[in-house]
Design a protein around this motif. Sequence first.
Motif, short mmCIF file in Angstrom:
data_model
loop_
_atom_site.label_atom_id
_atom_site.label_comp_id
_atom_site.label_asym_id
_atom_site.label_seq_id
_atom_site.Cartn_x
_atom_site.Cartn_y
_atom_site.Cartn_z
N ARG A 1 -2.08 8.50 -3.13
CA ARG A 1 -3.43 7.91 -2.42
C ARG A 1 -3.11 6.77 -1.84
N ASP A 2 -3.05 6.63 -0.49
CA ASP A 2 -2.91 5.36 0.12
C ASP A 2 -4.20 4.55 0.24
N ARG B 1 -5.27 2.51 2.30
CA ARG B 1 -5.60 2.18 3.65
C ARG B 1 -6.38 3.55 4.18
N THR B 2 -6.34 4.60 3.68
CA THR B 2 -7.12 5.63 3.94
C THR B 2 -8.68 5.60 3.45
N ASP B 3 -8.84 4.74 2.98
CA ASP B 3 -10.25 4.42 2.59
C ASP B 3 -10.76 2.91 3.16
N PRO C 1 -8.85 2.15 10.25
CA PRO C 1 -7.40 2.11 9.65
C PRO C 1 -6.63 1.22 10.51
N CYS D 1 0.95 -1.17 0.06
CA CYS D 1 -0.09 -0.18 0.13
C CYS D 1 0.93 1.12 -0.05
N SER D 2 1.88 1.25 0.82
CA SER D 2 2.84 2.42 0.79
C SER D 2 3.43 2.49 -0.56
N ALA E 1 0.73 4.27 -2.88
CA ALA E 1 0.88 5.69 -2.50
C ALA E 1 1.84 6.48 -2.84
#
Length: 468
Positions: free
Chosen positions: A419-420, A422-424, A468, A410-411, A414
């Motif tokens: 846009r990561d 994990r922020t959704d 999260p 995920c990093s 991003a």
Amino acid sequence: MSEAATHPVTAPVARPDLLASLDPLLREWLPRQRWFAGKGRPVTGFTLVAATELLPPGSTTGLFHLLVRAHQPLTPAPGALAHPGDCYQLLIGVREALPPRLAPALIGHLDEGPLAGRTAYEALYDPRSADVLLEALRTQARIGDLRFERDRRQDIREDLVPRVVTAEQSNSSIVYGDTFILKLLRRIVPGVNPDLELPLVLAREGCPRVPAPTAWVLADLADETYVLGVMQPFVQGAADGWELALRELAKGEDFSAEARALGRATAEVHTALARALPTVTVGPPQLQLIVDGMTERLEAAAQAVPALRPYAPGLRSAFQALSDLAGEGHTWTAQRIHGDLHLGQCLRSASGEWTLIDFEGEPSKPLAERRMPQPAVRDIAGMLRSFDYAAHSAESRAAGWADACRAAYCSGYAEVTGRDPRTDPVLLRAYETDKAIYEVLYEARHRPDWLPVPMAAVRRLAADDGSP
């Protein structure tokens, strides 16, 4: 064939009684193939969709290209009504006697019909048959209903030695001289296939993460076009992502750097697809349809797999949380995506670069559905589940290995998109839950020994509150 084959040529059409003579052999052979989709239900007959002789059945070898529709009952119950089922692409070789090297390719001995007394076999294992396909692609041949096309900017040599890929897969592949790989689609449907469409789009965008198609095979039947195969450059010395992850895990090696690089590669592909093809806004009505589909799949899976039932309320809450966000007016962007992304669909080259392959999507889904724009997080959820599979299927489980890979992936994503995922968390949890439910149903039907792997994810997701 020669360069003159770039012009349309007339090919003998296979005799109509050929299928009748093959019928009893195919009823036994076809259901045993890895790529046959109708397992568990008997084949009651075949309809010939198209047939072409690629090599006339002379004194040594004949080669027939067949598109056949397998008729199967809707259920395995005795007396159930048969219905016209899936259409399959077959390459049937015919010889008077099968040499020992082709023994694994045996289909059976023909007892009647125009080729009585000869032996039928899976022709992809025969280098001569593979050479016929390569020459047709190289020269852009037209043979009967078959159309062989290529990118003239890529050179195709004549002397490439073929070998069939024996690993289990839902299609069949031939590698030519470690230079090209030709994937022949087995289950055939009319229309634009994303396995050719999206790599061509990405090639035009200059995206290096997907090999640009070199050549492809089409069939023109009844005013509809079928994509039969795609040839792309072979990534020499590449490691399959799944096998690589298992090796590193077995050695106790950290895989997070590779996962981060794979996240960046995924993001590059998504960015190129969003730039080249239309994107759409998913508002509350569209999202509710997505949620309804997820909920229906959960209910069906819970009916089929009793072990899933105690977790159904918790899993359903993942979908309800997404529906609640939509009700508050949240929207998302949908675009064209890979559609079936996991470690086995990724190759790491000897130089350390990641490549994404196999854009066909989930073959069990209708082609129109596979070509619909979807939230990119669906691909991401598939990859996160793949890391989990690797960790749980390894003999020596590494504590925290999957979590580290998931976070690194995920990093990396991003780093390219800004846009990561994990922020959704609500959207990500819903898609990961949907994927885990699919895995439970698949493993229960096909690999019961693997059922504990997705069930571990089910327990986690059912207890997750989506934060999260």
